[in-house]
Design an enzyme around this catalytic site. Structure first.
Site, PDB file in Angstrom:
ATOM      1  N   HIS A   1       0.837  -1.198   0.000  1.00 11.67           N
ATOM      2  CA  HIS A   1       0.000   0.000   0.000  1.00 11.67           C
ATOM      3  C   HIS A   1       0.874   1.249   0.000  1.00 11.67           C
ATOM      4  O   HIS A   1       1.665   1.468   0.917  1.00 11.67           O
ATOM      5  CB  HIS A   1      -0.897  -0.023   1.240  1.00 11.67           C
ATOM      6  CG  HIS A   1      -1.876   1.096   1.309  1.00 11.67           C
ATOM      7  ND1 HIS A   1      -1.926   1.978   2.377  1.00 11.67           N
ATOM      8  CD2 HIS A   1      -2.866   1.491   0.463  1.00 11.67           C
ATOM      9  CE1 HIS A   1      -2.893   2.841   2.180  1.00 11.67           C
ATOM     10  NE2 HIS A   1      -3.481   2.571   1.033  1.00 11.67           N
TER      11      HIS A   1
ATOM     12  N   HIS B   1      -0.779  10.760  -2.543  1.00 13.99           N
ATOM     13  CA  HIS B   1      -2.131  10.395  -2.118  1.00 13.99           C
ATOM     14  C   HIS B   1      -3.034  11.604  -1.900  1.00 13.99           C
ATOM     15  O   HIS B   1      -4.153  11.652  -2.410  1.00 13.99           O
ATOM     16  CB  HIS B   1      -2.077   9.568  -0.836  1.00 13.99           C
ATOM     17  CG  HIS B   1      -3.424   9.194  -0.305  1.00 13.99           C
ATOM     18  ND1 HIS B   1      -4.147  10.017   0.553  1.00 13.99           N
ATOM     19  CD2 HIS B   1      -4.197   8.108  -0.528  1.00 13.99           C
ATOM     20  CE1 HIS B   1      -5.302   9.442   0.833  1.00 13.99           C
ATOM     21  NE2 HIS B   1      -5.362   8.291   0.199  1.00 13.99           N
TER      22      HIS B   1
END
Length: 304
Positions: A47, A89
């Site tokens: 991730h 992100h």
């Protein structure tokens, strides 16, 4: 009474006929090359490159996760002001860099002048070991150049900015069409990408996830013909349990690869694997590899 019975029975029969027709004509998703090449074992998906181990969404993280032996890299995409795909992100810079403000307000040169390791800490802020180490915000182009063979999960973070077309062109240019799964929380962007790049594997968008959950609850999963290949969901959301043995089983029956996020503790990893999960998206890929009995030693890293 007879008239009322007929009134109720006819719609029920029509609904039953429609459900039966859908079940008879539905088709499961086919396994895309990016997943077929990885085999049948549960996948370890880093991730943001392994956000618990090193600065997230950076080349530093991706190269080390690849050397660690993960199966796939997960990363997030934004567009810079000069329409370059950058790997970060958040919509803004504060959480991960020494910059401030929206990502979209800066051009690539300005973004890459920032320190992308500035805020990373493993001890609650007592130390920041990656400050001043030259860790930059990466472009997707750099990721493709440095790790061309590594399977990747790409998350479109911003809707309606033309990112879909830019990504589709770049995937073709760098021979990545069979090496990625593209997902997004923005359903319209995901649909647009599928129209532009129908040969590329995608994951379920939010509307598709809700539909699958509803059909699973109603016992009607067999009517689903997925337009996507992967189901990427958290085990729980807003107090509701999403990942159940029944859902995992029914999703897999429809040809879907079930990947659960963000799974960081080994007891939870073990529980979800026993449930049948096909992959774990984790900030700590070393823990998942250890649980699987695979090496957790960094292999040879690429040289500049």
């Amino acid at each position: 009474m007879l008239r009322l019975t007929r009134f109720l029975l006819i719609p029920l029969l029509l609904i039953g006929a429609v459900v039966l027709l859908l079940a008879l004509t539905s088709k499961p998703a086919s396994t895309p090359a990016v997943l077929d090449d990885l085999g049948q074992h549960p996948l370890v998906i880093a991730h943001r490159g392994g956000a618990g181990l090193w600065p997230e969404n950076t080349l530093f993280a991706f190269e080390r996760a690849a050397a660690l032996g993960v199966d796939m890299l997960e990363m997030d995409l934004h567009l810079s002001r000069d329409a370059r795909l950058v790997v970060i992100h958040d919509d803004t810079l504060e959480r991960t860099t020494n910059g401030q403000g929206p990502v979209a307000q800066f051009n690539l040169a300005e973004l890459q002048a920032l320190d992308a390791g500035y805020q990373w800490t493993a001890d609650g802020g007592q130390s920041y070991p990656y400050r001043g180490q030259g860790t930059r915000i990466a472009t997707l182009e750099e990721v493709f150049q440095r790790l061309p063979l590594m399977p990747k999960v790409l998350d479109l973070k911003v809707p309606d900015v033309g990112m879909e077309a830019v990504l589709c062109e770049m995937l073709a240019a760098y021979d990545q069409l069979d090496r990625v799964i593209v997902g997004s929380f923005h359903e319209r962007s995901l649909q647009r990408f599928r129209q532009l790049c129908p040969e590329v594997a995608t994951s379920a968008g939010p509307i598709s996830v809700r539909l699958l959950l509803a059909l699973n609850w109603l016992g009607l999963s067999d009517v689903l013909s997925p337009s996507y290949s992967a189901l990427q969901i958290p085990p729980q959301h807003s107090g509701l349990t999403l990942a159940t043995p029944r859902l995992v089983r029914n999703a897999q029956t429809r040809g879907l690869h079930v990947q659960l996020w963000t799974i960081n503790e080994q007891p939870e990893m073990r529980r979800l694997l026993e449930m049948g999960a096909n992959g774990l998206i984790t900030d700590y890929p070393d823990r998942a590899l250890q649980l699987f009995g695979r090496s957790t030693q960094l292999g040879a890293l690429p040289t500049d």
